[in-house]
Design an enzyme around this catalytic site. Structure first.
Site, short mmCIF file in Angstrom:
data_model
loop_
_atom_site.label_atom_id
_atom_site.label_comp_id
_atom_site.label_asym_id
_atom_site.label_seq_id
_atom_site.Cartn_x
_atom_site.Cartn_y
_atom_site.Cartn_z
N LYS A 21 0.84 -1.21 0.00
CA LYS A 21 0.00 0.00 0.00
C LYS A 21 0.87 1.25 0.00
CE LYS A 21 -2.45 -0.48 3.78
NZ LYS A 21 -2.00 -1.75 4.34
N GLY A 22 1.96 1.20 0.75
CA GLY A 22 2.84 2.37 0.86
C GLY A 22 3.45 2.72 -0.48
N THR A 195 -9.99 -11.43 -3.43
CA THR A 195 -10.22 -10.01 -3.75
C THR A 195 -11.71 -9.71 -3.79
OG1 THR A 195 -8.16 -9.94 -4.97
CG2 THR A 195 -9.71 -8.18 -5.43
N CYS A 393 24.60 8.57 14.61
CA CYS A 393 24.03 8.75 15.93
C CYS A 393 24.75 7.90 16.98
CB CYS A 393 22.52 8.50 15.89
SG CYS A 393 21.68 9.44 17.18
N GLU A 417 24.36 6.19 29.12
CA GLU A 417 23.20 5.38 28.73
C GLU A 417 23.41 3.94 29.20
OE1 GLU A 417 22.14 5.74 24.60
OE2 GLU A 417 20.61 4.17 24.70
N HIS A 524 20.83 12.17 11.81
CA HIS A 524 20.52 11.05 10.91
C HIS A 524 20.45 11.55 9.46
CE1 HIS A 524 19.47 7.89 13.85
NE2 HIS A 524 19.22 8.93 14.63
N GLU A 526 20.41 9.94 6.83
CA GLU A 526 19.62 9.05 5.95
C GLU A 526 18.20 9.56 5.71
OE1 GLU A 526 20.53 8.39 9.03
OE2 GLU A 526 19.13 7.10 10.12
N1 GLN Z 1 21.01 5.96 22.19
C1 GLN Z 1 21.64 7.17 21.74
C2 GLN Z 1 20.97 8.41 22.30
O1 GLN Z 1 19.84 8.37 22.72
C3 GLN Z 1 21.69 7.21 20.25
C4 GLN Z 1 20.36 7.38 19.60
C5 GLN Z 1 20.34 7.01 18.15
O2 GLN Z 1 21.25 6.35 17.66
N2 GLN Z 1 19.29 7.36 17.44
O3 GLN Z 1 21.54 9.46 22.30
#
Ligand code: GLN
Length: 552
Positions: A21-22, A195, A393, A417, A524, A526
């Site tokens: 669908k996308g 269908t 990231c 983290e 990001h 991408e």
């Molecule tokens: N876990 C990391 C943070 O929160 C990196 C996040 C990510 O890669 N989108 O900063």
């Protein structure tokens, strides 16, 4: 409420999910845009999550972040890539978002003391969102994809809203059903019955499809189209055969061959404003699918690899597409190899050495502890063996940790983290984030959406972008700890991109004199890579990978 003459096309799925669908929504968007119409594409996600940020990537795939910072479904990424432009927060809704608005209004006595019900209140909130999305975007035609399959409980209210919109504007609303025609192995014959049943099911909502996109393994023949036409009440020329294709980018080209764009305009009684030109798109689609092009192999080292029916690559969809676009631009074909960071963690240095055969290594975004030491080993291997490396990231935070540990000599360098008590918290939670975490406020509270970065002169990043200021999309809670920046720079790491005030580190790289390509970004990239406009950093990474490949 609606602008006079604004058109709405609803895309619904029959028979089963996952048949595209996308891609149909994105293709209709591209085709009509090419015919001169301003389009907006809306994704309706029936989940109760308020946004996609809290959905599980191994079950739901990638979280696609819009310019505004809204965390959405990966389909939104395809929409943006096909249209070649940004979409807005108005173009995405979940059931959770809709209910949240209704409940908030109810708590504020916004319904004037009436009993609040699914019909009309929730339905009207859906209608309001669909109509304001088109107004906000100043579009002429909206294509709205309703998630799930006809017959689901979860999306029934959305279909009901679509029915009411059709009742309000009978001339301005179209329904496109994306269906699937199976060919059972034992029979060897394509079957139309599922269908037919799906259309009957849709009819029971008071909705009649205007078009059927008949997905199948092979072309749907005339006989079956006739059968579908009779049983489903759909004109034969509005039953479009959509056999399996090797790349989704072929889809609009195939639909155009079947005159889908013209047929939709005809059904909406709209003129063709300009002749469709898919020349650039066709060139790109051919380049991406060119099996004769030389292969360049990129290893993606990640952890979201191991659940039941989920498609392995979905969690990193935009990264994969961004790699493909840049490879195609450079006349190559990208082959992606998945490396589970947990395996490198277990196998140690030997396991990391396996990475030596690839042309480039990429560590994408991620969260939490799993597989982290494996990713760090992979990064160390890339650095020491001069294999092109691109970190995104988490992939940047871990590159900085690796550098702090093994070059600066801070053995206990880590991100808070993972290790709150790390002696050297090289990556640490941002101040305002501490408040969110203390209050258990996780949804929609990260550093999200577009921020500006300043790029230092004489760096790889600056040369790639050919600009001093860039805007990129973010999604993270942690940052490079500024108290370590100076000592990291002293031992050779270059922070080539920072926030304009110089406080936040946005890009880290090693100079070309020490490494062919070792660069990572806190944002990001991408999310902004487009088929006809590949992302400069991905292109530089691929360029370096191709150089390594040629040395083989
Ligand atoms: N876990 C990391 C943070 O929160 C990196 C996040 C990510 O890669 N989108 O900063």
């Amino acid at each position: 409420m609606a602008k006079e003459g604004h058109k709405y096309i609803f895309v619904l799925g029959g028979v089963m999910s996952g048949v595209g669908k996308g891609v149909v929504t994105s293709s209709i968007g591209l085709l009509l845009q090419q015919k001169g119409y301003k389009m907006n594409l809306v994704k309706v996600d029936p989940y109760l999550n308020v946004d996609a940020g809290t959905m599980n990537p191994t079950e739901h795939g990638e979280v696609f972040v819009l310019r505004s910072g809204l965390e959405t479904d990966q389909d939104m990424g395809n929409y943006e890539r096909f249209l070649g432009r940004d979409l807005t927060a108005e173009d995405y809704m979940t059931s959770g978002m809709v209910y949240q608005s209704v409940i908030a209004r109810e708590r504020g006595l916004g319904y004037g003391g009436k009993c609040v019900e699914a019909i009309p209140h929730v339905r009207d909130e859906i209608l309001h969102r669909i109509e304001s999305a088109s107004e906000y975007n100043g579009s002429q035609i909206s294509v709205i994809e309703i998630g799930g399959t006809i017959g689901d409980f979860q999306n029934a209210l959305f279909i009901e809203a679509a029915r009411v919109l059709k009742m309000k504007y009978p001339e301005d609303v179209l329904f496109v059903m994306v269906s699937y025609l199976p060919t059972p192995g034992t029979l060897g014959e394509m079957k139309t019955k599922p269908t037919q049943m799906a259309v009957r099911d849709l009819n029971s909502y008071g909705v009649q499809p205007d078009f059927i996109i008949a997905r199948s393994k092979e072309l749907v023949d005339e006989k079956r189209k006739e059968k579908l036409a009779i049983w489903c009440n759909v004109r034969k020329d509005r039953i479009i055969s959509a056999p399996d294709i090797s790349s989704i980018y072929e889809a609009p080209l195939n639909f155009e061959k079947d005159n889908l764009g013209d047929a939709i305009l005809d059904a909406l009684k709209l003129p063709e404003k300009k002749k469709t030109s898919l020349v650039a798109w066709k060139k790109f689609a051919r380049a991406v699918a060119n099996t004769k092009a030389r292969e360049v192999t990129i290893a993606i080292v990640g952890k979201y690899f191991d659940t039941g029916d989920f498609v392995l690559s979905d969690a990193y969809l935009s990264v994969i597409e961004a790699i493909k676009f840049s490879a195609a631009k450079l006349g190559h074909r990208a082959k992606i190899v998945w490396v589970n960071s947990k395996d490198i963690e277990k196998g140690g240095r030997e396991a990391a050495a396996v990475l030596g055969k690839y042309d480039g290594i990429l560590v994408p975004g991620g969260f939490g502890e799993t597989g982290i030491e494996g990713k760090i080993k992979a990064i160390q291997f890339a650095r020491e063996n001069k294999i092109p490396y691109f970190g995104i990231c988490y992939g940047m935070q871990l590159m900085v940790i690796e550098y702090a540990r093994n070059v600066l000599g801070l053995k206990d360098a880590n991100t808070t983290e993972i290790k709150k008590s790390a002696e050297h918290p090289v990556v640490d939670v941002m101040l305002e984030q501490k408040k969110h975490l203390a209050a258990n406020k996780y949804g929609g509270t990260m550093r999200l959406g577009v921020y500006t970065a300043y790029l230092k002169k004489g760096t790889i990043a600056r040369a790639a972008y050919k600009k001093e200021l860039v805007e990129e999309r973010h999604r993270h809670r942690y940052e490079i700890n500024s108290s370590y920046v100076k000592s990291l720079e002293e031992v050779g790491l270059v922070f080539s991109g920072t926030s304009p005030d110089g406080v936040l580190m946005e890009i880290a790289e090693l100079p070309r004199s020490v490494h062919p390509f070792m660069l990572s970004t806190q944002f990001h990239p991408e999310f902004q890579a487009r088929p006809l406009d590949p992302h400069p950093l991905f292109t530089e990474f691929l360029r370096a990978a191709i150089v390594k490949n040629k040395r083989k």
